[in-house]
Design a protein around this motif. Structure first.
Motif, PDB file in Angstrom:
ATOM      1  N   ASP A 199       0.706  -1.173   0.117  1.00  0.00           N
ATOM      2  CA  ASP A 199       0.070  -0.043  -0.133  1.00  0.00           C
ATOM      3  C   ASP A 199       0.854   1.319  -0.035  1.00  0.00           C
ATOM      4  O   ASP A 199       2.070   1.309   0.427  1.00  0.00           O
ATOM      5  N   GLY A 200       0.473   2.222  -0.676  1.00  0.00           N
ATOM      6  CA  GLY A 200       1.090   3.472  -0.450  1.00  0.00           C
ATOM      7  C   GLY A 200       1.997   3.864  -1.447  1.00  0.00           C
ATOM      8  O   GLY A 200       1.899   3.035  -2.643  1.00  0.00           O
ATOM      9  N   PRO A 201       2.944   4.867  -1.604  1.00  0.00           N
ATOM     10  CA  PRO A 201       4.024   5.057  -2.593  1.00  0.00           C
ATOM     11  C   PRO A 201       5.046   3.985  -2.837  1.00  0.00           C
ATOM     12  O   PRO A 201       5.594   4.389  -4.000  1.00  0.00           O
ATOM     13  N   ALA A 202       5.285   3.083  -2.073  1.00  0.00           N
ATOM     14  CA  ALA A 202       6.193   2.259  -2.285  1.00  0.00           C
ATOM     15  C   ALA A 202       6.042   0.723  -2.022  1.00  0.00           C
ATOM     16  O   ALA A 202       5.176   0.548  -0.923  1.00  0.00           O
ATOM     17  N   PHE A 203       6.446  -0.187  -2.685  1.00  0.00           N
ATOM     18  CA  PHE A 203       6.253  -1.543  -1.978  1.00  0.00           C
ATOM     19  C   PHE A 203       6.802  -1.708  -0.641  1.00  0.00           C
ATOM     20  O   PHE A 203       6.255  -1.994   0.444  1.00  0.00           O
ATOM     21  N   SER A 204       8.325  -1.393  -0.785  1.00  0.00           N
ATOM     22  CA  SER A 204       8.844  -1.186   0.730  1.00  0.00           C
ATOM     23  C   SER A 204      10.161  -0.797   0.450  1.00  0.00           C
ATOM     24  O   SER A 204      11.069  -0.893  -0.318  1.00  0.00           O
ATOM     25  N   ALA A 205      10.185   0.440   1.309  1.00  0.00           N
ATOM     26  CA  ALA A 205      11.887   1.051   1.393  1.00  0.00           C
ATOM     27  C   ALA A 205      12.937   0.516   2.078  1.00  0.00           C
ATOM     28  O   ALA A 205      13.654   0.830   2.351  1.00  0.00           O
ATOM     29  N   GLY A 206      12.414  -0.968   2.555  1.00  0.00           N
ATOM     30  CA  GLY A 206      13.282  -1.699   3.040  1.00  0.00           C
ATOM     31  C   GLY A 206      13.288  -1.774   4.657  1.00  0.00           C
ATOM     32  O   GLY A 206      12.257  -1.437   5.262  1.00  0.00           O
ATOM     33  N   GLY A 207      14.409  -2.199   5.352  1.00  0.00           N
ATOM     34  CA  GLY A 207      14.432  -2.739   6.734  1.00  0.00           C
ATOM     35  C   GLY A 207      14.219  -1.326   7.432  1.00  0.00           C
ATOM     36  O   GLY A 207      14.718  -0.207   6.971  1.00  0.00           O
ATOM     37  N   ASP A 208      13.755  -1.398   8.398  1.00  0.00           N
ATOM     38  CA  ASP A 208      13.316  -0.088   9.472  1.00  0.00           C
ATOM     39  C   ASP A 208      14.775   0.136  10.018  1.00  0.00           C
ATOM     40  O   ASP A 208      15.184  -0.588  11.088  1.00  0.00           O
ATOM     41  N   LEU A 209      15.381   1.146   9.824  1.00  0.00           N
ATOM     42  CA  LEU A 209      16.730   1.286  10.031  1.00  0.00           C
ATOM     43  C   LEU A 209      17.099   1.507  11.506  1.00  0.00           C
ATOM     44  O   LEU A 209      17.777   1.431  12.281  1.00  0.00           O
ATOM     45  N   ASP A 210      15.846   2.102  12.372  1.00  0.00           N
ATOM     46  CA  ASP A 210      15.795   2.257  13.602  1.00  0.00           C
ATOM     47  C   ASP A 210      16.040   1.265  14.672  1.00  0.00           C
ATOM     48  O   ASP A 210      16.362   1.030  15.574  1.00  0.00           O
ATOM     49  N   GLU A 211      15.611   0.139  13.860  1.00  0.00           N
ATOM     50  CA  GLU A 211      15.595  -1.298  14.649  1.00  0.00           C
ATOM     51  C   GLU A 211      16.932  -1.966  14.328  1.00  0.00           C
ATOM     52  O   GLU A 211      17.134  -3.263  15.132  1.00  0.00           O
ATOM     53  N   PHE A 212      17.876  -1.748  13.354  1.00  0.00           N
ATOM     54  CA  PHE A 212      19.052  -2.296  13.120  1.00  0.00           C
ATOM     55  C   PHE A 212      19.880  -2.352  14.255  1.00  0.00           C
ATOM     56  O   PHE A 212      20.257  -1.451  14.895  1.00  0.00           O
ATOM     57  N   GLY A 213      20.364  -3.636  14.726  1.00  0.00           N
ATOM     58  CA  GLY A 213      21.500  -3.642  15.506  1.00  0.00           C
ATOM     59  C   GLY A 213      20.741  -3.941  17.252  1.00  0.00           C
ATOM     60  O   GLY A 213      21.543  -3.645  18.192  1.00  0.00           O
ATOM     61  N   LYS A 214      19.345  -3.771  17.209  1.00  0.00           N
ATOM     62  CA  LYS A 214      18.599  -3.740  18.573  1.00  0.00           C
ATOM     63  C   LYS A 214      18.728  -5.134  19.413  1.00  0.00           C
ATOM     64  O   LYS A 214      18.573  -5.144  20.483  1.00  0.00           O
ATOM     65  N   ALA A 215      18.785  -6.038  18.557  1.00  0.00           N
ATOM     66  CA  ALA A 215      18.922  -7.409  18.987  1.00  0.00           C
ATOM     67  C   ALA A 215      19.903  -7.777  20.001  1.00  0.00           C
ATOM     68  O   ALA A 215      21.157  -7.414  19.933  1.00  0.00           O
ATOM     69  N   THR A 216      19.917  -8.200  21.302  1.00  0.00           N
ATOM     70  CA  THR A 216      20.633  -8.222  22.191  1.00  0.00           C
ATOM     71  C   THR A 216      21.689  -9.636  22.278  1.00  0.00           C
ATOM     72  O   THR A 216      22.361  -9.804  22.913  1.00  0.00           O
ATOM     73  N   ASP A 217      20.835 -10.606  21.499  1.00  0.00           N
ATOM     74  CA  ASP A 217      21.294 -11.968  21.351  1.00  0.00           C
ATOM     75  C   ASP A 217      21.474 -12.340  20.156  1.00  0.00           C
ATOM     76  O   ASP A 217      20.373 -12.753  19.412  1.00  0.00           O
ATOM     77  N   PRO A 218      22.666 -12.354  19.316  1.00  0.00           N
ATOM     78  CA  PRO A 218      22.638 -12.516  18.095  1.00  0.00           C
ATOM     79  C   PRO A 218      22.419 -14.078  17.515  1.00  0.00           C
ATOM     80  O   PRO A 218      21.802 -14.487  16.645  1.00  0.00           O
ATOM     81  N   GLY A 219      22.633 -14.942  18.432  1.00  0.00           N
ATOM     82  CA  GLY A 219      22.228 -16.425  18.288  1.00  0.00           C
ATOM     83  C   GLY A 219      20.786 -16.411  18.294  1.00  0.00           C
ATOM     84  O   GLY A 219      20.174 -17.279  17.423  1.00  0.00           O
ATOM     85  N   PHE A 220      19.974 -15.722  19.425  1.00  0.00           N
ATOM     86  CA  PHE A 220      18.615 -15.989  19.402  1.00  0.00           C
ATOM     87  C   PHE A 220      18.043 -15.258  18.033  1.00  0.00           C
ATOM     88  O   PHE A 220      17.067 -15.821  17.505  1.00  0.00           O
ATOM     89  N   ALA A 221      18.449 -14.229  17.611  1.00  0.00           N
ATOM     90  CA  ALA A 221      18.261 -13.549  16.372  1.00  0.00           C
ATOM     91  C   ALA A 221      18.129 -14.114  15.401  1.00  0.00           C
ATOM     92  O   ALA A 221      17.320 -14.149  14.385  1.00  0.00           O
ATOM     93  N   HIS A 222      19.437 -15.005  15.327  1.00  0.00           N
ATOM     94  CA  HIS A 222      19.595 -15.993  14.058  1.00  0.00           C
ATOM     95  C   HIS A 222      18.361 -16.915  14.062  1.00  0.00           C
ATOM     96  O   HIS A 222      17.758 -17.110  12.904  1.00  0.00           O
ATOM     97  N   LEU A 223      18.112 -17.429  15.142  1.00  0.00           N
ATOM     98  CA  LEU A 223      17.025 -18.659  15.109  1.00  0.00           C
ATOM     99  C   LEU A 223      15.558 -17.864  14.746  1.00  0.00           C
ATOM    100  O   LEU A 223      14.764 -18.652  14.108  1.00  0.00           O
ATOM    101  N   ILE A 224      15.386 -16.899  15.209  1.00  0.00           N
ATOM    102  CA  ILE A 224      13.993 -16.219  14.817  1.00  0.00           C
ATOM    103  C   ILE A 224      14.125 -15.816  13.104  1.00  0.00           C
ATOM    104  O   ILE A 224      12.922 -15.982  12.608  1.00  0.00           O
ATOM    105  N   ARG A 225      15.301 -15.294  12.889  1.00  0.00           N
ATOM    106  CA  ARG A 225      15.188 -14.814  11.436  1.00  0.00           C
ATOM    107  C   ARG A 225      15.110 -16.026  10.408  1.00  0.00           C
ATOM    108  O   ARG A 225      14.377 -16.031   9.371  1.00  0.00           O
ATOM    109  N   THR A 226      15.631 -17.413  10.861  1.00  0.00           N
ATOM    110  CA  THR A 226      15.474 -18.432  10.124  1.00  0.00           C
ATOM    111  C   THR A 226      13.865 -19.074  10.432  1.00  0.00           C
ATOM    112  O   THR A 226      13.323 -19.677   9.537  1.00  0.00           O
TER     113      THR A 226
END
Length: 325
Positions: A199-226
């Motif tokens: 919806d709107g002017p773009a399909f998607s301008a990409g990741g929300d940059l304000d959230e990048f790097g907020k994960a405190t546990d990279p291993g857990f973030a990997h599991l969620i991502r997959t």
């Protein structure tokens, strides 16, 4: 704080990072060092078609060059820009090249795992930390609106990104809502076609940059991502899945829909992979989905250059299958 330019210099001297530019000939070059980005250039004469596997990106001045070549107006300027960007983020550039070399040798699911492991590791890298320090997250009021709408018709399920005020930026909530909608579509007893749009002017301008790097546990973030990977779910829909793109299709905004069986684009749509400049690699499935559409050399070019790819080029390369009427 470590001297990143000193670290870069040490890595380059060890053959572990950096870029090299070679003229492409009929003779295959010796293998590059594992972390070196190898850029092949062609300036004149017949366009070589053999001995190309040893390169990560292939640049030529030939207009409408066939795959895996990328046609540019100025080969030397194009190569210099890739070297500059590699020098700015040597670890991310080297790892992007390494992942692209491996991805087509793996199943789609295995390629996503490799991408996610690499992405999680780079979140702890000096290169990403330097980018995050120069681009701190903004303090914004909470955005409580829905991220995805689901319309179930007799002949089709339509899944629409519905955060237009933020140009459908992907945040964790959008990923989760999109994953839930795709799971619903996958399990639908009638197995109807599934359309992904925005919806709107773009399909998607990409990741929300304000959230990048907020994960405190990279291993857990990997599991969620997959486990909650919209790209994996779109790919699993097979021939049922199509995507209709418009406006900005950046980062996740092309990585996820590229996993669909059919992709169409509206006039004015453009496509970009910006992550390497942030010290990262594509992390929403792009190293798995995009090389399967356009080949690893052109996917590496998109990732390393961060260049906008217009609709005409996307159509010629096969990133997009057809233009919307």
């Amino acid at each position: 704080m470590p001297d990143w330019r000193r670290l870069q210099r040490d890595l380059t001297e060890l053959g572990g990072a950096g870029a090299e530019v070679l003229e492409v000939s009929a003779t295959a070059p010796a293998p590059a060092a594992a972390g070196v980005v190898r850029i092949g250039v062609h300036r004149e004469g017949p366009l070589p078609s053999d001995g190309l596997d040893g390169f990560d990106v292939l640049l030529t001045a030939v207009a409408d060059a066939p795959a895996p070549w990328v046609g540019v107006d100025d080969v030397d300027a194009g190569a210099a820009e890739l070297v500059r960007r590699t020098d700015e983020q040597p670890a991310a550039a080297a790892i992007a090249a390494q992942v692209m070399r491996a991805t087509l040798k793996l199943s789609f699911a295995e390629a996503l795992t490799l991408e996610s492991l690499s992405y999680s590791m780079l979140l702890g890298s000096e290169g990403f930390g330097r980018w995050r320090g120069a681009n701190p997250p903004r303090n914004r009021p909470p955005d409580e609106g829905p991220r995805v709408s689901l319309e179930v018709g007799d002949a089709q399920i339509t899944i629409k990104l519905s955060r237009p005020a933020s140009r459908n930026a992907f945040d964790a909530r959008m990923r989760d809502e999109l994953s839930e909608a795709l799971a619903f579509a996958q399990d639908h007893p009638d197995q109807p076609p599934v359309l992904l749009c925005g919806d709107g002017p773009a399909f998607s301008a990409g990741g929300d940059l304000d959230e990048f790097g907020k994960a405190t546990d990279p291993g857990f973030a990997h599991l969620i991502r997959t486990l909650r990977s919209p790209a994996r779910q779109v790919n699993a829909l097979g021939a049922r899945a199509s995507a209709r793109l418009h406006g900005a299709c950046v980062g996740a905004g092309i990585e996820v829909p590229a996993a669909a069986a059919r992709v169409t684009g509206r006039a004015g749509a453009f496509f970009r992979l910006p992550e390497v400049a942030m010290g990262l690699i594509p992390g929403a499935g792009g190293t798995a989905s995009i090389p399967r559409r356009i080949g690893r050399h052109r996917a590496a070019y998109m990732s390393l250059s961060g260049a906008d790819i217009d609709l005409a080029t996307a159509l010629a390369w096969g990133l997009v299958d057809a233009e919307d009427a």
